[in-house]
Design an enzyme around this catalytic site. Structure first.
Site, PDB file in Angstrom:
ATOM      1  N   GLY A 174       9.944   6.976  97.586  1.00  0.00           N
ATOM      2  CA  GLY A 174       9.762   7.297  96.106  1.00  0.00           C
ATOM      3  C   GLY A 174       9.385   5.807  95.419  1.00  0.00           C
ATOM      4  CB  ILE A 211      15.918   3.034  91.895  1.00  0.00           C
ATOM      5  CG1 ILE A 211      16.271   4.566  91.957  1.00  0.00           C
ATOM      6  CG2 ILE A 211      14.721   2.867  91.460  1.00  0.00           C
ATOM      7  CD1 ILE A 211      16.076   5.457  90.743  1.00  0.00           C
ATOM      8  NE  ARG A 217      28.697  16.303  70.059  1.00  0.00           N
ATOM      9  CZ  ARG A 217      27.465  16.409  69.399  1.00  0.00           C
ATOM     10  NH1 ARG A 217      26.563  15.919  69.349  1.00  0.00           N
ATOM     11  NH2 ARG A 217      27.081  17.488  68.789  1.00  0.00           N
ATOM     12  CG  MET A 238      17.814   9.561  90.159  1.00  0.00           C
ATOM     13  SD  MET A 238      15.986   8.699  90.504  1.00  0.00           S
ATOM     14  CE  MET A 238      14.855  10.442  90.069  1.00  0.00           C
ATOM     15  N   GLY A 239      20.958   8.561  92.702  1.00  0.00           N
ATOM     16  CA  GLY A 239      21.981   8.177  93.744  1.00  0.00           C
ATOM     17  C   GLY A 239      22.416   9.353  94.613  1.00  0.00           C
ATOM     18  NE  ARG A 240      18.119  12.813  97.973  1.00  0.00           N
ATOM     19  CZ  ARG A 240      18.303  14.275  98.269  1.00  0.00           C
ATOM     20  NH1 ARG A 240      19.012  14.813  98.900  1.00  0.00           N
ATOM     21  NH2 ARG A 240      17.819  15.159  97.241  1.00  0.00           N
ATOM     22  CD  GLN A 283      18.339   6.844  86.663  1.00  0.00           C
ATOM     23  OE1 GLN A 283      19.303   6.580  87.361  1.00  0.00           O
ATOM     24  NE2 GLN A 283      18.028   8.316  86.915  1.00  0.00           N
ATOM     25  NE  ARG A 284      11.080   7.447  91.608  1.00  0.00           N
ATOM     26  CZ  ARG A 284      11.151   8.848  92.452  1.00  0.00           C
ATOM     27  NH1 ARG A 284      12.177   8.953  93.141  1.00  0.00           N
ATOM     28  NH2 ARG A 284       9.951   9.239  92.794  1.00  0.00           N
TER      29      ARG A 284
END
Ligand code: F6P
Length: 355
Positions: free
Chosen positions: A10, A126, A162, A169-171, A273-274
């Site tokens: 990526g 990232i 609220r 992200m962060g797999r 983010q990327r």
């Protein structure tokens, strides 16, 4: 020595700085241009490359993405092995390769090295989850984007009383969630490393709201999973058997709304983010790692990854630090000299004692 360079996996911000540093170092130290392979390993397999020299790199430093293009080519690589890669590199007169990528790129780089081809890897993602380095190219920019998102969600959350759930992200690892959550002052941070209890989070948020906090931010890494107490939607698996990540932020938002009764909204930050321009820290990191990768090859070393270490917190006696200035190190000065257009180290500064 002629060097090849590629970016795999990526994309992220800071890749062009690394490519540029490789090209400038090779031009400066070896007086050779560099072969830039397009679309990651696919460019090597297809013989799809461009010649890179200092001129070709002009204007790339502040640009996000990768000027070489990138791809995830694991399936194709698995079926062909390393022989066609080495054959193409030899046809291109490339004697050593710098690979800029995450885990998938590192695996192929390792195979190429085992097959006897000199490779030095540069870590990027990232997600910041590459082993052997404290920080990867792209992480700092993504962290900045995610932290800004938390800040922005705070003001709208407070206005409407609220819960705001932000999925980042962060797999496999929660570096972005942890970083942005701490930097932005989130009420809860959910990461893949620690299964979370929705009941406990709901209780904590209720307690917060009873203490007259009128808003809560919950940062969720896309790969975070709840403990066994709730069933999660089945999103299926990809061709490699990995869980497809789809909608954990949404799921957490719905579950918290149900448990607390609070008005809740979810934002999925995704590819924002990327993309976009690299932060100064990512430009510096890319420049440092790219330059070092070429140096390592010139020193005759390969089969390794250049990484950053020791960004931890250390305790130093005041007597050692008070009244002293931390100058640029000799390594930093030398790199400045190599990577900038005009010489930085004059014979005067070379002979001056800085340390
Ligand atoms: O680069 C890492 C990453 O950003 C992960 O956090 C995310 O799951 C994945 O890439 C998405 O990649 P793509 O959709 O480009 O294959």
């Amino acid at each position: 020595m002629r060097i090849g360079v590629l970016t795999g996996g990526g994309d992220c911000a800071g890749l062009n700085a690394a490519i540029r540093a490789v090209v400038r170092m090779a031009g400066h130290e070896l007086d050779r241009n560099v072969v830039g392979y397009k679309r990651g390993w696919n460019g090597v397999l297809d013989g799809d490359s461009i010649t890179l020299d200092t001129e070709a790199m002009r204007g790339t430093l502040p640009r996000g993405g990768t000027m070489l293009g990138t791809s995830r080519s694991s399936r194709r690589l698995q079926s062909v092995g390393t022989a066609p890669l080495i054959a193409q590199l030899e046809r291109d007169d490339v004697e050593a390769l710098v690979t800029i990528g995450g885990d998938g790129t590192l695996i192929t780089a390792g195979r190429l090295s085992e097959a006897g081809f000199p490779v030095v890897a540069v870590p990027k993602t990232i997600d910041n989850d590459v082993s052997g380095t404290d920080i990867c190219i792209g992480f700092d920019t993504a962290l900045g984007v995610a932290t800004e998102a938390v800040d922005r969600l705070h003001t709208t959350a407070e206005s409407h009383n609220r819960i705001m759930v932000l999925e980042v992200m962060g797999r496999e690892a929660g570096h972005i969630a942890a970083g942005a959550g701490i930097a932005g002052g989130a009420a809860a941070i959910l990461v893949p490393e620690a299964p979370f209890s929705l009941d406990e989070i709901a209780e904590r948020l209720e307690a917060r709201h009873h203490r007259s906090r009128n808003a809560s931010i919950v940062v969720v890494a896309e790969g975070a999973i709840p403990d066994g107490s709730v069933e999660i939607p089945d999103t299926g698996t990809d061709e490699w058997g990995n869980r497809i990540l789809d909608g954990m932020g949404q799921f957490v938002g719905e579950q918290l709304a149900e448990r607390t009764g609070f008005d809740t909204r979810t934002t999925v930050l995704g590819y924002i983010q990327r993309g976009g321009p690299p932060s100064p820290a990512d430009r510096l990191l890319g420049s440092r790692l790219g330059a070092r990768a070429v140096e390592v090859l010139m020193e005759g070393q390969s089969g390794a990854m250049v990484g950053v270490h020791s960004v931890g917190i250390a305790l130093k006696p005041l007597a050692e630090v008070a009244g002293r200035t931390r100058y640029l190190s000799q390594d930093q000065l030398e790199m400045l000299d190599l990577i900038s257009t005009a010489p930085v180290l004059t014979s005067h500064s070379k002979s001056r004692r800085w340390f």
